[in-house]
Design a protein around this motif. Structure first.
Motif, PDB file in Angstrom:
ATOM      1  N   GLY A  15       4.471  -3.310   0.899  1.00  0.00           N
ATOM      2  CA  GLY A  15       3.358  -3.587   1.815  1.00  0.00           C
ATOM      3  C   GLY A  15       2.112  -4.027   1.052  1.00  0.00           C
ATOM      4  N   LYS A  16       2.327  -4.605  -0.137  1.00  0.00           N
ATOM      5  CA  LYS A  16       1.194  -5.047  -0.963  1.00  0.00           C
ATOM      6  C   LYS A  16       0.364  -6.092  -0.224  1.00  0.00           C
ATOM      7  CE  LYS A  16       4.167  -6.384  -4.046  1.00  0.00           C
ATOM      8  NZ  LYS A  16       5.422  -5.829  -3.496  1.00  0.00           N
ATOM      9  N   GLY A  17       1.078  -7.039   0.453  1.00  0.00           N
ATOM     10  CA  GLY A  17       0.380  -8.124   1.147  1.00  0.00           C
ATOM     11  C   GLY A  17      -0.602  -7.586   2.173  1.00  0.00           C
ATOM     12  N   HIS A  41       4.985 -11.841   0.811  1.00  0.00           N
ATOM     13  CA  HIS A  41       3.947 -10.880   1.199  1.00  0.00           C
ATOM     14  C   HIS A  41       3.523 -11.158   2.632  1.00  0.00           C
ATOM     15  CE1 HIS A  41       2.873 -10.264  -3.337  1.00  0.00           C
ATOM     16  NE2 HIS A  41       4.111  -9.950  -3.039  1.00  0.00           N
ATOM     17  N   THR A  42       3.667 -10.146   3.475  1.00  0.00           N
ATOM     18  CA  THR A  42       3.458 -10.326   4.914  1.00  0.00           C
ATOM     19  C   THR A  42       2.062  -9.865   5.324  1.00  0.00           C
ATOM     20  OG1 THR A  42       5.782  -9.741   5.110  1.00  0.00           O
ATOM     21  CG2 THR A  42       4.530  -9.886   7.169  1.00  0.00           C
ATOM     22  N   LEU A  43       1.358 -10.739   6.044  1.00  0.00           N
ATOM     23  CA  LEU A  43       0.014 -10.407   6.532  1.00  0.00           C
ATOM     24  C   LEU A  43       0.072 -10.487   8.052  1.00  0.00           C
ATOM     25  CD1 LEU A  43      -1.772 -13.065   4.271  1.00  0.00           C
ATOM     26  CD2 LEU A  43      -0.846 -10.863   3.556  1.00  0.00           C
ATOM     27  N   LEU A 333       4.343   5.036   7.071  1.00  0.00           N
ATOM     28  CA  LEU A 333       4.606   6.422   7.466  1.00  0.00           C
ATOM     29  C   LEU A 333       5.070   6.467   8.926  1.00  0.00           C
ATOM     30  CD1 LEU A 333       4.505   9.396   6.557  1.00  0.00           C
ATOM     31  CD2 LEU A 333       2.187   9.521   7.478  1.00  0.00           C
ATOM     32  N   ASP A 334       4.599   5.525   9.734  1.00  0.00           N
ATOM     33  CA  ASP A 334       4.985   5.476  11.154  1.00  0.00           C
ATOM     34  C   ASP A 334       6.495   5.344  11.347  1.00  0.00           C
ATOM     35  OD1 ASP A 334       4.186   2.879   9.951  1.00  0.00           O
ATOM     36  OD2 ASP A 334       5.058   2.046  11.767  1.00  0.00           O
ATOM     37  N   VAL A 335       7.166   4.739  10.367  1.00  0.00           N
ATOM     38  CA  VAL A 335       8.613   4.513  10.489  1.00  0.00           C
ATOM     39  C   VAL A 335       9.377   5.855  10.486  1.00  0.00           C
ATOM     40  CG1 VAL A 335      10.609   3.426   9.339  1.00  0.00           C
ATOM     41  CG2 VAL A 335       8.426   2.206   9.478  1.00  0.00           C
ATOM     42  N   VAL A 413      -3.382   5.874   4.203  1.00  0.00           N
ATOM     43  CA  VAL A 413      -2.024   5.986   4.745  1.00  0.00           C
ATOM     44  C   VAL A 413      -1.898   4.901   5.808  1.00  0.00           C
ATOM     45  CG1 VAL A 413      -0.367   7.448   5.950  1.00  0.00           C
ATOM     46  CG2 VAL A 413      -1.958   8.472   4.303  1.00  0.00           C
ATOM     47  N   SER A 414      -0.987   3.960   5.586  1.00  0.00           N
ATOM     48  CA  SER A 414      -0.815   2.854   6.524  1.00  0.00           C
ATOM     49  C   SER A 414       0.199   3.263   7.590  1.00  0.00           C
ATOM     50  CB  SER A 414      -0.342   1.625   5.740  1.00  0.00           C
ATOM     51  OG  SER A 414       0.061   0.600   6.608  1.00  0.00           O
ATOM     52  N   VAL A 415      -0.179   3.012   8.865  1.00  0.00           N
ATOM     53  CA  VAL A 415       0.666   3.475   9.981  1.00  0.00           C
ATOM     54  C   VAL A 415       1.090   2.319  10.899  1.00  0.00           C
ATOM     55  CG1 VAL A 415      -0.153   5.862   9.976  1.00  0.00           C
ATOM     56  CG2 VAL A 415      -1.429   4.141  11.267  1.00  0.00           C
TER      57      VAL A 415
END
Ligand code: GDP
Ligand code: IMO
Ligand code: MG
Length: 435
Positions: A15-17, A41-43, A333-335, A413-415
């Motif tokens: 999830g670097k992008g 890299h996905t934005l 983390l949502d996954v 924390v990316s959700v």
């Protein structure tokens, strides 16, 4: 002003992008320093998805200048296509907004050909490369045979260098239609033509960064791949052909290491890998399928299903050491929402030994048995959480246990894939952009 380096702490696709795009809102410059279009890299902005392979992930911010450093291997055809694709989405990639190091090496059709051919030769021990010619292009660089971006301005040099490589590498000069290799003279003509299109973008990236740093600009270095694909420190030989760890941000862009103060590792709340190679916590059955479908774990570059497994703490402890992380971001983390139990490898068993980091010997890595610690899951949908405090107790406990173990703050924390879908507000650049 501390400059920031973003590094993948696992095997890529962490999830670097997303994080670079988010942090780039305050960056004057975003710099790619290694790898090539093996990266994807996905934005995601306002529900719209953009995938970049070579162009740095700062490109969606109109004021940010994007730099491709000397350590990157550049396929001119892919770069021109990417510029064109972005233009059709309304993103203008002018030479003021994108600069390519004159020292970066060029990927040609014969590198792609050699990549495919060598994978065939490896048979069962194939690496599962992206087939983009990355390895052979770095080989030519180190063998002192490489064609550099600056050479594309000189037709005579291109012809001379291509002819030399063909001789060294036994490449059929008349091409090989079955393996999609054009004749060498056509390759030379195409490279010269691409050179004309790319000429306005060619720059001294090292000097640009140094001057910008001295003006107090915010500079963000965007890693590609992940720590365990590093050609020296990864799970060799199942690695990519560049140094993916943090120190290469200096060499790969032509600056001194003293300019790199903030080194942030990005890791998923579980683990994935694309291609072959050891993966101690891999889940083969239904549990792996569930993570793959919930996490939409399909490669952004090749579309291959990603192998999925539990979070691996010995791997992350090793990544902390190899990169000197000052901060961490946990993504996806949502996954994990909805799982009854979440497992984390706490150590590895190897015969009668217990290991707390990744061993150096590839044969030992193949034999590791993870020793798991189980965490209770949570049922809630956490995609709307905007502070760590808003996460359910079990999710907070999961994040806190990993943070305590690694001894590095988890700053975000990316959700979810969107720019704003984060629990916590992480602002590595205290001041807004200068320009
Ligand atoms: P990169 O190569 O490290 O930039 O990562 P990729 O873009 O290849 O893969 C990461 C994928 O996860 C992309 O599809 C992102 O849009 C997505 N993603 C990033 N962060 C999150 C997150 O926190 N939650 C979810 N569900 N998806 C995310
Ligand atoms: P991002 O930047 C995941 C993997 C390939 C293969 C190995 C060598 O999106 O995280 P190569 O073509 O580089 O010679 O392939 O490395 N690989 C990646 N895996 N994410 C990437 O990039 C990758 N780039 C290369 O699958 O196993
Ligand atoms: Mg990716």
């Amino acid at each position: 002003m501390p400059n920031v380096v973003i590094i993948g702490a696992q095997w890529g696709d962490e999830g670097k992008g997303k994080i670079v795009d988010m942090v780039a809102a305050r960056a004057d410059f975003v710099v790619r320093f290694q790898g090539g279009n093996n990266a994807g890299h996905t934005l995601v902005v306002d529900g719209n998805k953009v995938v970049v392979h070579l162009i740095p992930s700062g490109i969606l911010h109109p004021e940010t200048v994007n730099l491709i450093g000397n350590g990157v291997v550049v396929d001119p055809l892919v770069l021109l296509e990417e510029i064109q694709e972005l233009a059709t989405s309304g993103i203008d990639v002018t030479p003021q907004r994108l600069k390519i190091s004159s020292r970066a090496h060029v990927i040609t059709p014969y590198h792609r050909y050699l990549d495919r051919y060598r994978e065939e030769l490896r048979g069962e021990r194939k690496i599962g490369t992206t087939g983009r010619g990355i390895g052979p292009a770095y080989e030519d660089k180190v063998a002192r045979l490489g064609l550099r971006i600056q050479d594309l301005r000189h037709p005579g040099r291109v012809a001379r260098k291509v002819e030399l490589v063909a001789r060294f590498r036994n490449i059929p000069v008349d091409g090989d239609a079955t393996l999609d290799l054009p004749p060498m003279r056509d390759i030379v003509d195409a490279l010269v033509e691409q050179g004309v299109s790319l000429a306005p973008y060619i720059a001294d990236v090292s000097a640009t960064i140094y001057e910008a740093h001295n003006r107090g600009c915010n500079i963000l270095f965007e890693g590609a791949q992940g720590t365990f694909l590093d050609v020296d420190h990864g799970t060799y030989p199942f690695v990519t052909s560049s140094n993916t760890s943090a120190a290469n941000a200096a060499t790969g862009s032509g600056i001194g290491p003293g300019l790199l103060e903030n080194v942030t590792g990005i890791f998923k709340a579980y683990a994935t890998r694309v291609g072959a190679g050891p993966f101690p916590t891999e889940l083969d059955g239904d549990e792996g399928d569930e993570l793959r479908s919930k996490g939409e774990e399909f490669g952004a570059t090749t579309g291959r299903p990603r192998r999925c497994g539990w979070l691996d703490l010995p791997l992350l402890r090793t990544a902390v050491r190899l990169n000197g992380f000052t901060h961490l971001c946990m993504t996806k983390l949502d996954v994990l929402s909805g799982l009854d139990t979440i497992r984390v490898a706490d150590s590895y068993r190897l015969g009668d030994r217990i290991l707390t980091e990744l061993p150096e010997d590839p044969e030992e890595i193949e034999q590791l048995e993870p020793v798991y610690r189980d965490f209770p899951g949570w049922a809630e949908d956490i995609r709307e959480a905007r502070e760590r405090d808003e996460l359910p107790d079990a999710a907070r406990a999961y994040v806190a246990a990993i943070e305590a173990d690694l001894g590095v703050p988890i700053s975000l924390v990316s959700v979810g894939p969107g720019r704003k879908q984060n629990a916590g507000a992480w602002l590595p650049f205290a001041d807004p952009a200068v320009t």
